[in-house]
Design a protein around this motif. Structure first.
Motif, PDB file in Angstrom:
ATOM      1  N   LYS A 174       0.813  -1.216  -0.026  1.00  0.00           N
ATOM      2  CA  LYS A 174       0.068   0.058   0.020  1.00  0.00           C
ATOM      3  C   LYS A 174       0.661   1.142   0.125  1.00  0.00           C
ATOM      4  O   LYS A 174       0.430   2.289  -0.645  1.00  0.00           O
ATOM      5  CB  LYS A 174      -0.914  -0.017   1.304  1.00  0.00           C
ATOM      6  N   GLY A 175       2.059   1.179   0.836  1.00  0.00           N
ATOM      7  CA  GLY A 175       2.645   2.428   0.858  1.00  0.00           C
ATOM      8  C   GLY A 175       2.855   2.760   2.220  1.00  0.00           C
ATOM      9  O   GLY A 175       1.897   3.078   2.804  1.00  0.00           O
ATOM     10  N   CYS A 176       4.096   2.742   2.720  1.00  0.00           N
ATOM     11  CA  CYS A 176       4.065   3.345   4.186  1.00  0.00           C
ATOM     12  C   CYS A 176       5.450   3.676   4.490  1.00  0.00           C
ATOM     13  O   CYS A 176       6.279   4.440   3.710  1.00  0.00           O
ATOM     14  CB  CYS A 176       4.050   2.120   5.188  1.00  0.00           C
ATOM     15  N   LYS A 218       4.639   4.531  -4.204  1.00  0.00           N
ATOM     16  CA  LYS A 218       3.664   4.596  -2.848  1.00  0.00           C
ATOM     17  C   LYS A 218       3.896   4.747  -1.371  1.00  0.00           C
ATOM     18  O   LYS A 218       2.899   5.040  -0.809  1.00  0.00           O
ATOM     19  CB  LYS A 218       3.406   2.693  -2.865  1.00  0.00           C
ATOM     20  N   GLY A 219       5.216   4.897  -1.049  1.00  0.00           N
ATOM     21  CA  GLY A 219       5.926   5.150  -0.060  1.00  0.00           C
ATOM     22  C   GLY A 219       7.141   5.422   0.023  1.00  0.00           C
ATOM     23  O   GLY A 219       7.590   6.091  -1.002  1.00  0.00           O
ATOM     24  N   ASP A 258      -7.009   8.604  -3.051  1.00  0.00           N
ATOM     25  CA  ASP A 258      -8.032   7.544  -3.285  1.00  0.00           C
ATOM     26  C   ASP A 258      -9.511   8.530  -3.433  1.00  0.00           C
ATOM     27  O   ASP A 258     -10.427   7.815  -4.336  1.00  0.00           O
ATOM     28  CB  ASP A 258      -8.247   6.892  -1.955  1.00  0.00           C
ATOM     29  N   ARG A 281       2.536   4.392  -9.462  1.00  0.00           N
ATOM     30  CA  ARG A 281       2.781   5.295  -8.395  1.00  0.00           C
ATOM     31  C   ARG A 281       3.926   4.843  -7.539  1.00  0.00           C
ATOM     32  O   ARG A 281       4.146   3.672  -7.324  1.00  0.00           O
ATOM     33  CB  ARG A 281       1.725   5.736  -7.605  1.00  0.00           C
ATOM     34  N   LEU A 313       1.766  11.147   4.651  1.00  0.00           N
ATOM     35  CA  LEU A 313       1.478  10.124   3.591  1.00  0.00           C
ATOM     36  C   LEU A 313       0.124   9.660   3.752  1.00  0.00           C
ATOM     37  O   LEU A 313      -0.678   9.322   2.668  1.00  0.00           O
ATOM     38  CB  LEU A 313       2.409   8.715   4.139  1.00  0.00           C
ATOM     39  N   ASN A 314      -0.404   9.640   5.108  1.00  0.00           N
ATOM     40  CA  ASN A 314      -1.825   9.340   5.133  1.00  0.00           C
ATOM     41  C   ASN A 314      -2.844  10.356   4.520  1.00  0.00           C
ATOM     42  O   ASN A 314      -3.820   9.923   3.723  1.00  0.00           O
ATOM     43  CB  ASN A 314      -2.355   9.065   6.502  1.00  0.00           C
ATOM     44  N   HIS A 374      -2.422   9.557   0.447  1.00  0.00           N
ATOM     45  CA  HIS A 374      -3.312   8.380   0.281  1.00  0.00           C
ATOM     46  C   HIS A 374      -4.749   8.460   0.108  1.00  0.00           C
ATOM     47  O   HIS A 374      -5.447   8.242  -0.814  1.00  0.00           O
ATOM     48  CB  HIS A 374      -3.167   7.352   1.093  1.00  0.00           C
TER      49      HIS A 374
END
Length: 355
Positions: free
Chosen positions: A16-18, A237-238, A263, A235, A255-256, A259
């Motif tokens: 997801k990406g972190c 992602k993180g 979305d 993309r 980052l949140n 995202h």
């Protein structure tokens, strides 16, 4: 160890990406390992909401190997991640920095697996004189031991130029989990994205930014790569970043926010782009770009020192110190962008983390 052996929750978070900070090394005034403050730092990162931690990388100081500290540091950090993450009901991706010639890299990768690490960030900086095929052979041998995150490191801090053809072949290696792109160069970053798409690995290899000078645009940009199979949209992602080892709570919130925005399908607000430039300015102060990154590591230490997470800015190399004027630059960006620091979050938890 294979990618499929990684805990699904951890793997899904990575895909997801972190936020994955590159963990600095805590030392005392005698330049000895300061386990109390190292543990406090790990607790800070986990409570800040990171999805992974990278240890034994540039920010941890490559000199830990010369000082016989590689295994000690990786073991201590791995143990504390397990302990604190369990206490918090979290799962954290553990990334070990692996470098050196093939013999050394194999030894480090094997130790990382034994110490509970899920993947390695593979530096090729020691292999500058090798041919492309020798570099790829090196990567294949490490990927046979554990999942690999490729690393495009900027030449100014020891990396080398790696062409599109290298990355296309690298992407075809089994057990490659992701690629950290840190050439600090938009052209070379694009080479990696295009190579992964042309190799048909865009759904298997997760892209992470290491471009500390371009964090927000990297995270916001959708690439539309024209391939023989048609247009592929991907993309970054993180982030696996040295910059994110400080003010980390704000990095997680950023980052949140990115995202959620992507979305939603809404337009990118101008304020977010402005904030991205402000983040780049703070990075210039922390990384000491005015002096070709000479004070990069002590600059990060200075931010942690001001927050109480580190006792000082000491590095293993006694000559690695803050550059003239760097402390003033850090003070400047602190004053200019108070909304970017997480001092209040740190002060509210510091006594607990230092126990």
């Amino acid at each position: 160890m294979k990618i499929q052996d990684i805990n699904k929750e951890i793997l899904n978070s990575f895909r997801k990406g972190c936020v994955i900070p590159a963990v600095p090394l805590a030392l005392d005034e005698n330049r000895k390992f300061d386990e109390q403050h190292q543990k406090a730092l790990i607790r800070y990162y986990i409570d800040a909401g990171v999805g992974g931690l990278a240890v034994g990388v540039h920010s941890t100081q490559f000199e830990i190997r010369e000082h016989g500290m590689f295994e000690q540091v990786l073991s201590a950090v791995s143990s504390e991640i397990d302990s604190w993450a369990t206490l918090r009901g979290r799962t954290i991706l553990k990334v070990a920095g692996v470098c050196g010639n093939t013999e050394q890299a194999i030894r480090e990768a094997r130790y990382a697996v034994s110490a509970g690490y899920h993947a390695c960030l593979l530096s090729l900086a020691a292999l500058k004189e090798k041919s492309m095929e020798e570099l790829l052979s090196h990567c294949r041998q490490i990927a046979a031991i554990m999942p690999v995150i490729g690393f495009y490191l900027q030449p100014s801090v020891g990396g080398m130029a790696l062409p599109y053809d290298f990355w296309k072949e690298f992407a075809a290696i089994p057990n490659v989990l992701g690629i950290k792109m840190a050439p600090f160069n938009r052209y070379k970053t694009f080479d990696v994205v295009r190579a992964v798409c042309d190799a048909g690995k865009e759904n298997e290899i997760t892209l992470y930014t290491g471009n500390d000078d371009n964090i927000v645009p990297d995270l916001l940009t959708e690439y539309a790569i024209s391939t023989e199979e048609g247009i592929k949209k991907v993309r970054i992602k993180g982030g696996l970043l040295g910059h994110w080892c400080v003010w980390t709570r704000k990095a997680v919130e950023l980052l949140n926010e990115v995202h959620a925005l992507l979305d939603s399908g809404k337009d990118i607000p101008h304020e977010l782009l402005t904030r991205g430039v402000q983040i780049t300015d703070t990075n210039a102060a922390f990384f000491d770009t005015a002096n070709d990154f000479a004070g990069c590591i002590p600059g990060l230490h200075e931010v942690l020192r001001r927050q109480g997470l580190f006792k000082g800015t000491w590095c293993l190399n006694p000559h690695e110190v803050l550059s003239p004027g760097q402390e003033d630059e850090i003070t400047r960006v602190y004053k200019a962008y108070p909304h970017l620091n997480d001092d209040a979050f740190v002060s509210g938890h510091l006594s607990e983390w230092l126990k």
